[in-house]
Enzyme design. Sequence first.
Site, short mmCIF file in Angstrom:
data_model
loop_
_atom_site.label_atom_id
_atom_site.label_comp_id
_atom_site.label_asym_id
_atom_site.label_seq_id
_atom_site.Cartn_x
_atom_site.Cartn_y
_atom_site.Cartn_z
N ASP A 21 0.83 -1.20 0.00
CA ASP A 21 0.00 0.00 0.00
C ASP A 21 0.87 1.26 0.00
O ASP A 21 2.05 1.22 0.38
CB ASP A 21 -0.85 -0.04 1.29
CG ASP A 21 -2.11 0.80 1.22
OD1 ASP A 21 -2.28 1.55 0.25
OD2 ASP A 21 -2.93 0.69 2.16
N ASP A 63 -10.97 2.22 -2.46
CA ASP A 63 -11.49 1.98 -1.12
C ASP A 63 -13.01 2.09 -1.12
O ASP A 63 -13.65 1.81 -0.11
CB ASP A 63 -10.92 3.02 -0.14
CG ASP A 63 -9.58 2.57 0.42
OD1 ASP A 63 -9.17 1.43 0.10
OD2 ASP A 63 -8.94 3.35 1.15
#
Length: 731
Positions: free
Chosen positions: A482, A552
Amino acid sequence: MGIVFNSTAKTITLHTKNTSYQMKTGNLDYLLHLYYGPSIRDTDMSYQIMQYDRGFSGNPYESRDARTFSLDAQPQEFSTQQQGDFRTPSIEVVNSDGSYSFHGKAVNYKIIKGKYNLDTLPAAFAADKDTADTLEVVLLDRVSNVEITLLYGVFEEADIITRAVRVKNLGSRSIRLKRIMSVCLDFLNGADMDLVSFPGRYGQERQVERQHINHHIHTIGSVRGSSSHQQNPFVILCDRSATEDYGKCYGFSLMYSGNFLTEAELDQYDQLRLVMGIHPRQFVYELKPQEVFEGPEVVMAFTEHGFTGLSHLYHDFYRTNLCKSKFVTEVQRPVLINSWEAAFMDFDDVKLVNIAKAAKNMGVDLFVMDDGWFGKRDDDNSGLGDWFVNENKIKCGLHRLVEQINGLDMKFGIWFEPEMVSEDSDLYRAHPEWVMQIPGRHAVRSRNQLALDMSRQDVQDYLIEKVNAILDNANIYYVKWDINRSLADIWSNKIPAERQGEVYHRYILGLYRVMDNIIKTHPDILFEGCSGGGGRYDAAMLHYYPQYWVSDNNHPIDRLKLHYGTSFVYPTCTMGAHISDSGKFVPLETKAIVAMCGTFGYELDATQLNKKQQKICKKQSDLFRKYYHITFKGDYYRLTNPFEDGNFTAWMHVTKNKREALVSAVVTNLTCNGPQEYIKAKGLKPDTFYRINKEKTVYSGAALMNAGIPIPREVPEYSAFQFHLKAVNKQ
Ligand code: DGJ
């Protein structure tokens, strides 16, 4: 051979199965671009170029009285600087004498069997089945001694041409490169073209925008240090009339994860120039004598079959020629559950094992422990950089936790954010000089974290050692990599003041070095990229990682747009897609059908699902596995455009032999007493009969494609349907 040199006409033509691309050493040895489009055989396309006096356009001195030859109007392979071409340049270089000129003349060319590779950057490769060749054309400025090598990779069967560029300083003093574009493509007539781009934002990545090209420079790019949520390094140039199924489309996909720029300029004569490469903002790269700089690769495709035709070229190519992970072809992707939305950072080993146990009932194969397992990390203010297990949370230790998950017959995955550091971390306390921070100034904070200076070899080595140590310490099957902020303080303590303009690019080179080492050391691990959702979803990342987290935003209705936009270039098998609690009024089955467009998994607290819900999930996980050969290996079709008004969104996957297909549709809007609507399939064989979901009746491909499948009526809000089509042998 895909590359043909005609010594009489001095043309070089690149041929793929359905396209041709031609260039020629023209007047005064300038390298002219003559053509890119449907196949042409044995034609010198320079007949198109009409020379006439163009007022106020400069003529090269060597052309003497011939006022008809101006580079301002010539189509070029590599647009140059300060020779009378006032359009978008491919290069801006400060020569050792302080001048900015680059007068590149073609001096040499080479045709080589096989596809070139880049030394410092990721590149596509030829698979065993491919016929691939390389063309290298050398341009030299004889005054400044700057040499440009244009690289072309020709993939015949795939209908793909790649381009990249090398700059070499052949002089005896340093030069400074301020701009270098990897591709320059000139069209003699570009007045009727549109530019399609994929802008977005956090939570809404890769939305689709189409604009007419007018007489100015259309600019798309990122200066956020990464390819970003806000724009994507992929654009399409197409006919104004192009649609999903028809029309000429050119695709340009840049294999780079840092700052990038695309410019499309329609000039005074309706000629169109497109350039793409590293963004020149704050980019100044010094090249000492004999040093070489490589510009990233651009993967180009052309089709006459609209956006679908273009997507199919990229999907096929990126599924076979981009990433060497065994998960691309050999090993089936697992159904995963990720702990993030279930627990955020509030968990211990017992909680995680309980989620995994519940997920087992849902047919999950892989449990992923997301952010919060390391250092002192109870919220996002601390801990980044300390890549050792927090034993206050994982009390049994990582090894034992993994054993427990494996004991459930599940695999184990883990999250990292290696490029970042928290000020409240042991790493920052030990090495404050490792962050990017401008001397005498506070660094910009974002999510309360700072960025490590990835251009430093000691930082790279630290990350390689720490990440590898964790991966070697336990039976880890999956890694989520990430990054959760953009870069703002571009400064490296290791680089002299006058070379700080190299830091953006050196960051990316350092990142690639770290990723390359870790994936090569762990070829059996499945890697998934992520950047606060899908903020760095680009071809370079997909060179290293076979899948990438789309966003997300897990709301299934928003996801329809996210998947739609992403699918224009990136294959659906790369799209990380999960079922979560987001979308309170959307049935679980609908969420599953949407997630099945991508890699499929869960992002929720499985212990909170009742038995009935777990059973539904188990059924959906099994369906994902059952349809894997269709969704991961087949051709993908966008059947509707979720950005346009409509009551449903539909898409489908069809196996290459067209014997099986999966049509998926979500009702996004229930109209009261509305008209009957139909999903029109694509890609089937018209004369083949298909059975739908094991019903008795069979339907011809022609019927399903022309009349369509009626959408069931009287259904609850946000219902979704999956129609499994199987060919029967009826004549
Ligand atoms: C952003 C990612 O997109 C999320 O899935 C999650 O991993 C968080 N970061 C963790 O900090």
